[in-house]
Design an enzyme around this catalytic site. Structure first.
Site, PDB file in Angstrom:
ATOM      1  CB  SER A  79      34.069  43.337  32.819  1.00 59.35           C
ATOM      2  OG  SER A  79      34.946  44.427  32.717  1.00 59.35           O
ATOM      3  CE  LYS A  83      37.519  39.095  32.083  1.00 62.79           C
ATOM      4  NZ  LYS A  83      36.672  40.128  32.718  1.00 62.79           N
ATOM      5  CB  SER A 120      37.638  43.364  30.834  1.00 59.74           C
ATOM      6  OG  SER A 120      37.007  42.705  31.915  1.00 59.74           O
TER       7      SER A 120
END
Lengths: 497, 477
Positions: A178, A79, A154
């Protein structure tokens, strides 16, 4: 596609036994990437600069025995809020469009030490603020199961990349759901470890008291292998805990063993999580899982956990307060985009931050600054801390009698693009199933448990007591075995790539 | 001239920069004067993703100072973030302590009163801004970013500049004895903000206070206090109000300027620092530090007077520096001549320090060498003039005095056989003087001694010469 049918441990075995070279593995995935990325949009940066050299290094390291662990040679996506030395780390923000970290996050260091190969950095909601990956300043990431739907967020890029078969594993971060929510929306497995289990050193902070890096894989076993690689005390993060991380040591329990472990295991299902706000199909899928567990010797009981309704409010106050401080370093002086044409220091701050941050980030910074300001601190921040303590106590009580709490990961499946951000408050309420876990610092895992009429996956969330990841894995693996193999997006022929 | 009588009320906020090897939240060095940005890392430059890890030595210094100031040590202390935008602070928040500081409710005894200490907390220093006027740019040096500080906040218990300086001297002495800071106002390792207000004499109500910054010496502090007192009285008597504000002292001009008033004071949005877990300070930790506390100046001076019989004045001077006191005590013990040692230290040593412009901390001679010399003098092995020369060498280069004296031929002649020859010569050369002496003119004796000294080029031990001469003179009689 043979490479992606096997577990990551099996993949590493093949590479270590020379049945497969590092280059062959990476090349196969790169072809996948080239084919899918233009439509999917899971990545923000492909690691092409350092890749050749790294493949060489890993191949040599495997030959010399330096990389002998269970994940040696396995490619991974990271990420884009986790610092990678020499590799752009944007946090999905215009602010950090050109930020190249001078150091590796501890988790990245551990992946490198295990002989893993970083394929690239994945898309995310700007500074991890969002539930759809739509607040990214750069691109939309599609849900591999249905291109007109969001992947969740996210960590949407990481989950979509795993779901689409671009990578076998990915790292995400989970502050209020997330990792778990996009894992549920994309039909993959995602774990949020206990707060303090995984080092946050090198994770660009959103809400420091709740942020936790988590692994994403196609199966519980894959997810666990990655967890074991990155978890454990780190002297660079004072909030990590000196507690042994149990390693599975390559022993993969067989079907019987997995199901056997469920016998007598006690699951609590809070009725509040299956109420009005939860969509019928989601409720049915979770009830299906409850029945399956019950029929196979687990104890499944309904309980009440009423504090959950205050969790969203407490979460947003604490998270935004911390974020308002964490993000203040992005001012155009040392870090972050610097606006042109400012005459004074103050003007430079205002212009840079106005232009560099997106709407959702600005909204949360404003909320957080307000909650901390003189005269409001007690009414908002301190009250939220009290709620947080009560929630923790409520969870503690449940764990006096149960091993796991079982809930849906999200009240719905993945929404269509452009629907969630219209009403921020409604969007925040969608986090109701996940945020309490972060407030309490507990571990939780999302495992696919069904597919709705539109063909979108549904996630089952299992919440464990602090530092009881072991119990969670056992429960999740047992359930996974009972459920049977979950289809992949590409097998479903659902992805129109 | 003021129409009425006024009392001055003063409280102090003192920042002490600790002399730990490494910074408060990372492993970077803290050495003063390094090239800009050479003592930095991701943590002290606030790089995204980096995290602070508390340096235990800082907590220990705070506990030690807390114990020395009779403070209550918090058993559980937390750090807080103080949020403000300024380029010298890369993350735009300072990690400090507000809600549960490490020490509270202490006091320091000065002269005839006790000054209460409200609290003491730990925090990080900011970087340094360098403005290049010519190029029209500002640069930041992060070497100082993350250097540990302890802030000591007093209650408004002082009334005069003398009390303020006595308080600061006392605090400084404690820090020096603890070895936690060098406390130099000029270099910024001790920074003092003066909170001052005036009220009509005898009134119970406190006036509005101002905070004075940029005070770089004790003299500047005294001047600023006098000027600020006058300024506030003038305002009150001319019917104006004293504004609550922060002011900056200009010592060259002898005036202060307003920096910011309370209305535009910042809201720092303090909240508990989530990256640093609460610090638990157990009884054992505190006891361990208490047991290692040094003997502080006053107890030491009292003991010196008592144990070594030296004057209180000397004891006070010799304990101004912990290092000097240790050197004195070691030398006194080794020589067994504490009073003589005190004389050497008070006279020669302090003179040498003054001449070289050095601090007592910079002294490196070994007490053994100093003691050897003092004993040699006592035993008449060297005369006073030569001894001073050797002492200077001991202080400067830590020479071993006995071998040095020997090599340079500075030893006194005390061998009676050798001296007898000189005495015989002198008696033979000055028969008339010998006569005078014998006829009762005692004072010519000195002349004879002088002549013997002259013959031996000053090396003769005067005591031995005296004895020999008297013996010889009486024999002749």
């Amino acid at each position: 596609m043979e490479l992606l049918q096997m577990s990551v441990r099996a993949m590493s075995e093949k590479i270590k036994s020379k049945a497969l070279s590092v280059k062959e593995t990476v090349d196969a995935l790169q072809m996948k990437l080239a084919e899918k990325e233009p439509m999917l949009g899971a990545f923000l940066t492909i690691n092409d600069m350092q890749l050749e050299q790294r493949m060489d290094e890993v191949q040599k390291g495997i030959r010399s025995g330096r990389y002998a662990g269970p994940l040696a040679g396995v490619p991974i996506a990271i990420k884009d809020n986790i610092c990678t030395k020499g590799l752009r780390t944007t946090c999905g923000s215009r602010m950090l469009e050109r930020f190249v970290p001078a150091y590796d996050a501890t988790v990245v260091q551990r992946l490198q030490d295990a002989g893993m190969i970083i394929l690239g950095k994945t898309n995310m909601d700007e500074f991890a603020m969002g539930s759809t990956t739509e607040t990214s300043a750069f691109r939309l990431t599609k849900n591999p199961w249905n291109m007109s739907h969001v992947p969740g967020g996210s960590s949407g890029g990481s989950c979509a990349a795993v779901a689409a078969g671009e990578v076998p594993l990915a790292l995400g971060s989970d502050t209020g759901g997330s990792v778990r929510q996009p894992a549920a929306f994309c039909g993959v497995v995602g774990l949020k470890p206990t707060y303090g289990r995984v080092s946050r050193y090198g994770l660009v902070a959103y809400a420091s008291s709740m942020d936790q890096i988590g692994p994403i894989g196609r199966t519980v076993a894959d997810c666990r292998a990655l967890y074991e690689c990155v978890a454990g005390y780190d002297e660079k993060d004072a909030t990590t805990v000196k507690r042994e991380v149990t390693k599975s040591l390559g022993h993969e329990p067989n079907v019987e063993e997995r199901i056997e472990k469920l016998k007598g295991m006690r699951f609590a299902v809070p009725k509040e999580y299956l109420g009005e706000g939860t969509r019928e199909e989601v409720r049915e899928a979770v009830k299906g899982a409850m029945k399956l567990l019950d029929r196979n010797g687990a104890v499944v009981e309904e309980i009440s956990l009423p504090l959950a309704e205050y969790a969203v409010a407490a979460y947003y106050i604490i998270a935004c307060a911390e974020a308002s401080s964490n993000l203040s370093r992005f001012d155009g002086v040392k870090y972050g985009y610097r606006a042109e044409g400012a005459e004074t220091l103050h003007e430079m701050y205002v212009k840079s931050r106005s232009e560099g941050f997106g709407e959702e980030v600005k909204r949360r910074i404003l909320l957080g600054s307000f909650a901390l300001s003189e005269g409001y601190y007690d009414a908002y921040y301190l009250k939220a801390l009290k709620v947080r303590r009560l929630i923790r106590e409520a969870f503690d009580k449940v764990f006096e009698n149960y091993d796991c709490i079982l809930t849906p990961t999200a009240p719905t499946t993945a929404p269509k693009f452009g629907t969630a951000l219209k009403d921020p408050l409604l969007m925040y309420l969608q986090d109701a199933d996940t945020v309490a876990v972060n407030l309490a610092g507990l571990p939780a895992i999302s495992v696919p448990c069904g597919i709705d009429a539109e063909g979108l996956p549904i996630g089952l969330q299992l919440i464990g007591n602090a530092f009881c990841e072991e119990t969670l894995f056992a429960a999740a693996e047992g359930y996974e075995e009972l459920r049977g193999k979950f289809p992949t997006a590409w097998e479903q022929g659902r992805e129109r790539l | 001239m003021a129409k009425k009588q006024y009392d001055t009320v003063i409280g102090l906020e003192v920042h002490i920069e600790l002399s730990t090897e490494t910074k408060i939240f990372c492993g970077c060095a803290t050495k003063f004067g390094a090239m800009p940005n050479t003592q930095t890392c991701p943590v002290c430059t606030g790089m995204p993703g980096s995290l602070p890890v508390l340096n235990k030595k800082v907590v220990e210094a705070a506990i030690a100072l807390g114990l020395a100031t009779n403070s209550r040590i918090s058993r559980r202390t937390i750090f807080d973030r103080k949020n403000y935008f300024y380029p010298d602070n890369p993350q735009n928040y300072q990690i400090s302590q507000l809600y549960v500081p490490v020490c509270r409710d202490g006091f320091l005894e000065i002269e005839n009163k006790s000054v209460r200490i409200h609290e003491m907390h730990m925090e990080e220093d900011a970087g340094k801004l360098v403005h290049d006027e010519a190029a029209g740019i500002s640069l930041v040096d992060y070497n100082r970013s993350g250097v540990p500080l302890i802030e000591i906040v007093s209650e408004p218990d002082m009334e005069t500049a003398e009390e303020v300086i006595a308080y600061l001297e006392k605090l400084r002495m404690l820090c020096l004895y603890l070895g936690i800071s060098d406390c130099k106002l000029q270099e910024g390792s001790m920074r003092v903000d003066v909170n001052l207000s005036v009220k009509e004499a005898g009134s119970e109500t406190l006036g509005t206070r101002t905070e004075m910054k940029n005070l770089n010496s004790f003299k500047a502090i005294a001047r600023a206090i006098a000027a600020e007192r006058e300024r506030q009285i003038m305002r009150i008597e001319s019917g104006q109000e004293v504004v609550q504000e922060t002011r900056r002292w200009d010592d060259a001009e002898g005036v202060s300027y307003s920096m910011r008033s309370k209305e535009d004071s910042k809201d720092y949005r303090y909240f508990p620092e989530p990256d640093i877990p609460p610090v638990l300070i157990g009884r054992e930790w505190i006891d361990g530090i208490r047991n290692r506390q040094p003997e502080f100046k006053e107890e030491k001076a009292a003991r010196f007077t008592e144990e070594y019989g030296i004057p209180a004045y000397d004891a006070d001077i010799l304990t101004q520096s912990r290092h000097l006191a240790t050197l004195f005590e070691e030398t006194a013990k080794r020589s067994g001549l504490p009073k003589k040692t005190a004389n050497w230290f008070m006279g020669e040593l302090l003179r040498l320090l003054k001449e070289s412009g050095k601090e007592p901390e910079e002294l490196t001679f070994s007490p053994k060498h100093a003691a050897d010399l003092i004993v040699a003098v006592e035993e008449g092995k060297i005369n006073q003039a030569n001894a001073k020369e050797v002492f200077a060498k001991v202080v400067e280069a830590d020479v071993a005095p006995l071998s040095y004296m020997e090599q340079r031929g500075l030893m006194s002649l005390s061998d009676e056989g050798v001296l007898q020859a000189a005495v015989d010569e002198v008696l033979a050369e000055y028969p008339e003087i010998v006569e005078e002496y014998r006829s009762g003119k005692d004072k010519v004796f000195g002349f004879l001694v002088g002549q013997v000294m002259k013959k031996t080029k000053g090396k003769a031990d005067p005591g031995t010469v005296n004895g020999l001469l008297r013996k010889n003179l009486s024999r002749f009689a």
